[in-house]
Design a protein around this motif. Structure first.
Motif, PDB file in Angstrom:
ATOM      1  N   TYR A  21       0.798  -1.227   0.000  1.00 34.37           N
ATOM      2  CA  TYR A  21       0.000   0.000   0.000  1.00 34.37           C
ATOM      3  C   TYR A  21       0.832   1.278   0.000  1.00 34.37           C
ATOM      4  CZ  TYR A  21      -3.387  -3.510   1.279  1.00 34.37           C
ATOM      5  OH  TYR A  21      -4.167  -4.642   1.288  1.00 34.37           O
ATOM      6  N   GLU A  22       2.154   1.148  -0.052  1.00 34.94           N
ATOM      7  CA  GLU A  22       3.012   2.315   0.016  1.00 34.94           C
ATOM      8  C   GLU A  22       4.143   2.218  -1.011  1.00 34.94           C
ATOM      9  OE1 GLU A  22       4.504   2.341   4.017  1.00 34.94           O
ATOM     10  OE2 GLU A  22       2.513   2.579   4.877  1.00 34.94           O
ATOM     11  N   ALA A  50       3.902  15.975  -2.665  1.00 37.37           N
ATOM     12  CA  ALA A  50       2.469  15.990  -2.970  1.00 37.37           C
ATOM     13  C   ALA A  50       2.210  16.616  -4.336  1.00 37.37           C
ATOM     14  CB  ALA A  50       1.709  16.733  -1.879  1.00 37.37           C
ATOM     15  N   ILE A  55      -0.892  14.224  -5.262  1.00 40.62           N
ATOM     16  CA  ILE A  55      -1.579  13.656  -4.103  1.00 40.62           C
ATOM     17  C   ILE A  55      -1.687  14.728  -3.011  1.00 40.62           C
ATOM     18  CG2 ILE A  55      -0.819  11.302  -4.591  1.00 40.62           C
ATOM     19  CD1 ILE A  55       1.389  11.639  -2.487  1.00 40.62           C
ATOM     20  N   SER A  56      -2.450  14.437  -1.990  1.00 36.90           N
ATOM     21  CA  SER A  56      -2.533  15.379  -0.874  1.00 36.90           C
ATOM     22  C   SER A  56      -1.334  15.178   0.056  1.00 36.90           C
ATOM     23  CB  SER A  56      -3.835  15.163  -0.089  1.00 36.90           C
ATOM     24  OG  SER A  56      -3.758  13.975   0.666  1.00 36.90           O
ATOM     25  N   ASP A  58      -1.460  14.688   3.072  1.00 41.28           N
ATOM     26  CA  ASP A  58      -1.810  13.612   4.007  1.00 41.28           C
ATOM     27  C   ASP A  58      -1.380  12.245   3.474  1.00 41.28           C
ATOM     28  OD1 ASP A  58      -2.930  15.436   5.747  1.00 41.28           O
ATOM     29  OD2 ASP A  58      -4.976  15.099   5.040  1.00 41.28           O
ATOM     30  N   GLU A  59      -1.220  12.123   2.158  1.00 40.04           N
ATOM     31  CA  GLU A  59      -0.803  10.861   1.550  1.00 40.04           C
ATOM     32  C   GLU A  59       0.721  10.703   1.504  1.00 40.04           C
ATOM     33  OE1 GLU A  59      -4.009   9.578  -1.659  1.00 40.04           O
ATOM     34  OE2 GLU A  59      -3.483  11.706  -1.849  1.00 40.04           O
ATOM     35  N   ILE A  76       5.095   7.392   0.314  1.00 39.39           N
ATOM     36  CA  ILE A  76       3.755   7.866  -0.024  1.00 39.39           C
ATOM     37  C   ILE A  76       2.787   6.685  -0.120  1.00 39.39           C
ATOM     38  CG2 ILE A  76       4.666   9.868  -1.256  1.00 39.39           C
ATOM     39  CD1 ILE A  76       4.035   8.429  -3.913  1.00 39.39           C
ATOM     40  N   VAL A  77       1.513   7.003  -0.062  1.00 37.65           N
ATOM     41  CA  VAL A  77       0.465   6.003  -0.267  1.00 37.65           C
ATOM     42  C   VAL A  77       0.399   5.686  -1.759  1.00 37.65           C
ATOM     43  CG1 VAL A  77      -2.027   5.575  -0.094  1.00 37.65           C
ATOM     44  CG2 VAL A  77      -0.848   6.840   1.722  1.00 37.65           C
TER      45      VAL A  77
END
Length: 107
Positions: A21-22, A50, A55-56, A58-59, A76-77
């Motif tokens: 997932y990362e 980001a 991406i944001s 937060d990711e 990152i995600v």
């Protein structure tokens, strides 16, 4: 003060899985001076990553400066889990390209 692109001062710019997932982005600098200049300028930060990856903030899970290796790591995600339907890079090894045009002042 000269404006340089990241590949001019880094010997390694790569991406890889950090679990399903990362993604982890690694930049290993050619020397201590370039590493320290990049750290001072905060070239690789949550906002920059980001923007580069669409991406944001937060990711962006984290940014780590690792002085013994003259390296900066950003995690990152992943947009899709590794191996999921629609995912195009199972190993995450082709996701470093946005970093190649990153410029900063080498002071």
């Amino acid at each position: 003060m000269a404006l340089v692109k990241l590949p001019e001062v880094a010997s390694v710019i790569r991406s890889k899985n950090s679990g399903p997932y990362e993604l982890t982005l690694d930049v290993i600098f050619k020397n201590k001076e370039a590493f320290e200049a990049a750290c001072r300028a905060q070239v690789i930060n949550k906002s920059t990553i980001a923007k580069l990856y669409g991406i944001s903030e937060d990711e962006v899970i984290g940014i780590i400066e690792f002085a013994p290796a003259h390296a900066i790591k950003a995690t990152i995600v992943r947009p899709f889990p590794s191996g999921a339907l629609g995912e195009t890079d199972v190993y995450g090894a082709q996701q470093h390209a946005p970093l190649l045009n990153l410029e900063f002042e080498l002071t």
